[in-house]
Write a protein that holds these residues in place. Structure first.
Motif, PDB file in Angstrom:
ATOM      1  N   PHE A 167      56.388  67.105  53.881  1.00 52.86           N
ATOM      2  CA  PHE A 167      57.016  66.362  54.969  1.00 52.86           C
ATOM      3  C   PHE A 167      58.389  65.847  54.565  1.00 52.86           C
ATOM      4  N   GLN A 168      58.480  65.213  53.397  1.00 54.55           N
ATOM      5  CA  GLN A 168      59.759  64.654  52.934  1.00 54.55           C
ATOM      6  C   GLN A 168      60.822  65.741  52.778  1.00 54.55           C
ATOM      7  N   LEU A 169      60.445  66.868  52.202  1.00 47.81           N
ATOM      8  CA  LEU A 169      61.403  67.953  51.987  1.00 47.81           C
ATOM      9  C   LEU A 169      61.893  68.496  53.334  1.00 47.81           C
ATOM     10  N   LEU A 170      60.969  68.766  54.246  1.00 45.11           N
ATOM     11  CA  LEU A 170      61.357  69.307  55.554  1.00 45.11           C
ATOM     12  C   LEU A 170      62.154  68.292  56.362  1.00 45.11           C
ATOM     13  N   GLN A 171      61.791  67.025  56.253  1.00 43.85           N
ATOM     14  CA  GLN A 171      62.495  65.976  56.996  1.00 43.85           C
ATOM     15  C   GLN A 171      63.961  65.889  56.573  1.00 43.85           C
ATOM     16  N   MET A 172      64.211  66.084  55.293  1.00 39.67           N
ATOM     17  CA  MET A 172      65.587  66.047  54.792  1.00 39.67           C
ATOM     18  C   MET A 172      66.451  67.100  55.511  1.00 39.67           C
ATOM     19  N   PHE A 173      65.905  68.291  55.687  1.00 38.83           N
ATOM     20  CA  PHE A 173      66.651  69.361  56.351  1.00 38.83           C
ATOM     21  C   PHE A 173      66.680  69.164  57.866  1.00 38.83           C
ATOM     22  N   ALA A 174      65.630  68.575  58.431  1.00 36.30           N
ATOM     23  CA  ALA A 174      65.598  68.313  59.869  1.00 36.30           C
ATOM     24  C   ALA A 174      66.664  67.293  60.255  1.00 36.30           C
ATOM     25  N   ILE A 175      66.843  66.268  59.425  1.00 38.31           N
ATOM     26  CA  ILE A 175      67.856  65.245  59.688  1.00 38.31           C
ATOM     27  C   ILE A 175      69.253  65.874  59.729  1.00 38.31           C
ATOM     28  N   GLU A 176      69.478  66.880  58.898  1.00 37.47           N
ATOM     29  CA  GLU A 176      70.773  67.578  58.873  1.00 37.47           C
ATOM     30  C   GLU A 176      70.902  68.596  60.006  1.00 37.47           C
ATOM     31  N   GLY A 177      69.822  68.801  60.779  1.00 38.61           N
ATOM     32  CA  GLY A 177      69.853  69.765  61.871  1.00 38.61           C
ATOM     33  C   GLY A 177      69.669  71.199  61.414  1.00 38.61           C
ATOM     34  N   LEU A 178      69.207  71.390  60.185  1.00 38.26           N
ATOM     35  CA  LEU A 178      69.038  72.735  59.644  1.00 38.26           C
ATOM     36  C   LEU A 178      67.641  73.303  59.874  1.00 38.26           C
ATOM     37  N   LEU A 179      66.692  72.429  60.185  1.00 36.63           N
ATOM     38  CA  LEU A 179      65.317  72.825  60.508  1.00 36.63           C
ATOM     39  C   LEU A 179      64.837  71.954  61.654  1.00 36.63           C
ATOM     40  N   LEU A 180      63.876  72.466  62.412  1.00 34.70           N
ATOM     41  CA  LEU A 180      63.249  71.621  63.413  1.00 34.70           C
ATOM     42  C   LEU A 180      62.301  70.666  62.689  1.00 34.70           C
ATOM     43  N   PRO A 181      62.200  69.437  63.159  1.00 28.60           N
ATOM     44  CA  PRO A 181      61.298  68.486  62.494  1.00 28.60           C
ATOM     45  C   PRO A 181      59.837  68.899  62.645  1.00 28.60           C
ATOM     46  N   ARG A 182      59.038  68.562  61.635  1.00 27.91           N
ATOM     47  CA  ARG A 182      57.589  68.768  61.677  1.00 27.91           C
ATOM     48  C   ARG A 182      56.951  67.409  61.455  1.00 27.91           C
ATOM     49  N   SER A 183      55.960  67.090  62.246  1.00 30.69           N
ATOM     50  CA  SER A 183      55.242  65.831  62.062  1.00 30.69           C
ATOM     51  C   SER A 183      54.252  65.970  60.915  1.00 30.69           C
ATOM     52  N   MET A 184      53.832  64.849  60.363  1.00 31.59           N
ATOM     53  CA  MET A 184      52.795  64.869  59.330  1.00 31.59           C
ATOM     54  C   MET A 184      51.546  65.531  59.892  1.00 31.59           C
ATOM     55  N   ASN A 185      51.217  65.217  61.129  1.00 31.37           N
ATOM     56  CA  ASN A 185      50.046  65.808  61.763  1.00 31.37           C
ATOM     57  C   ASN A 185      50.150  67.336  61.791  1.00 31.37           C
ATOM     58  N   SER A 186      51.310  67.845  62.162  1.00 29.57           N
ATOM     59  CA  SER A 186      51.519  69.302  62.202  1.00 29.57           C
ATOM     60  C   SER A 186      51.371  69.916  60.814  1.00 29.57           C
ATOM     61  N   ILE A 187      51.870  69.231  59.817  1.00 33.77           N
ATOM     62  CA  ILE A 187      51.763  69.746  58.445  1.00 33.77           C
ATOM     63  C   ILE A 187      50.296  69.786  58.018  1.00 33.77           C
ATOM     64  N   TYR A 188      49.566  68.720  58.276  1.00 36.08           N
ATOM     65  CA  TYR A 188      48.140  68.709  57.929  1.00 36.08           C
ATOM     66  C   TYR A 188      47.381  69.804  58.693  1.00 36.08           C
ATOM     67  N   GLU A 189      47.659  69.926  59.994  1.00 32.64           N
ATOM     68  CA  GLU A 189      46.957  70.923  60.806  1.00 32.64           C
ATOM     69  C   GLU A 189      47.231  72.350  60.339  1.00 32.64           C
ATOM     70  N   ASN A 190      48.407  72.574  59.766  1.00 33.49           N
ATOM     71  CA  ASN A 190      48.817  73.922  59.368  1.00 33.49           C
ATOM     72  C   ASN A 190      48.942  74.081  57.862  1.00 33.49           C
ATOM     73  N   ILE A 191      48.309  73.216  57.096  1.00 27.67           N
ATOM     74  CA  ILE A 191      48.480  73.212  55.638  1.00 27.67           C
ATOM     75  C   ILE A 191      48.140  74.567  55.025  1.00 27.67           C
ATOM     76  N   ARG A 192      47.202  75.291  55.613  1.00 22.77           N
ATOM     77  CA  ARG A 192      46.821  76.602  55.072  1.00 22.77           C
ATOM     78  C   ARG A 192      47.925  77.639  55.222  1.00 22.77           C
ATOM     79  N   ASP A 193      48.888  77.383  56.090  1.00 21.80           N
ATOM     80  CA  ASP A 193      50.014  78.307  56.281  1.00 21.80           C
ATOM     81  C   ASP A 193      51.046  78.193  55.161  1.00 21.80           C
TER      82      ASP A 193
END
Length: 150
Positions: free
Chosen positions: A15-41
């Protein structure tokens, strides 16, 4: 250095790593819930217990998957980590019998070096009509779709 499948305990660092890039507009944000739901991916690249790179393979259909949330900390970029994560995603797609893998990216040249080709979003209706349609950037998306056939 270790490339491995993510575990539930990795979710906060992902979450922290992706959030850093989302804040810069380089990735779409992912919620903690989404990360947990898709952790196997997710795959993570770890250096001394710290996750420095992440990426995921999300299955869309019987023959289609997407590489999502690909990010490497700036100080670890240009070291082949992103390439290793993408290759792991492609290998997993092959093992699952997936025929096509795509990504939406601001850096198409990175993917082209790995055998992807630019395509049109109309070739990805499963993505467009299940996820893109709900995105705040839907009408002004600057991401470029790239696709590799396995």
């Amino acid at each position: 250095m270790l490339l491995r499948k993510a575990t539930v305990k990795d979710a906060p660092q992902i979450f922290q790593l992706l959030q850093m890039f989302a804040i810069e507009g380089l990735l779409l944000p992912r919620s903690m819930n989404s990360i947990y739901e898709n952790i196997r991916d997710f795959f993570v690249y770890e250096v001394d217990g710290k996750i420095v790179g992440v990426g995921s393979l999300h299955i869309f259909w019987e023959d289609l998957a997407e590489i999502k949330s690909l990010a490497v900390l700036p100080e670890y970029q240009h070291m082949g980590i992103g390439k290793k994560i993408v290759k792991a995603c492609i290998e997993e797609a092959k093992q699952l019998g997936i025929k096509k893998v795509f990504a939406l990216t601001y850096v198409p040249e990175f993917f082209k070096k790995l055998g992807f080709k630019e395509t049109d979003k109309s070739q990805l209706p499963q993505k467009v009509w299940t996820e893109c349609i709900h995105c705040i950037k839907f009408n002004d998306c600057k991401e470029i779709p790239v696709l590799i056939e396995l």
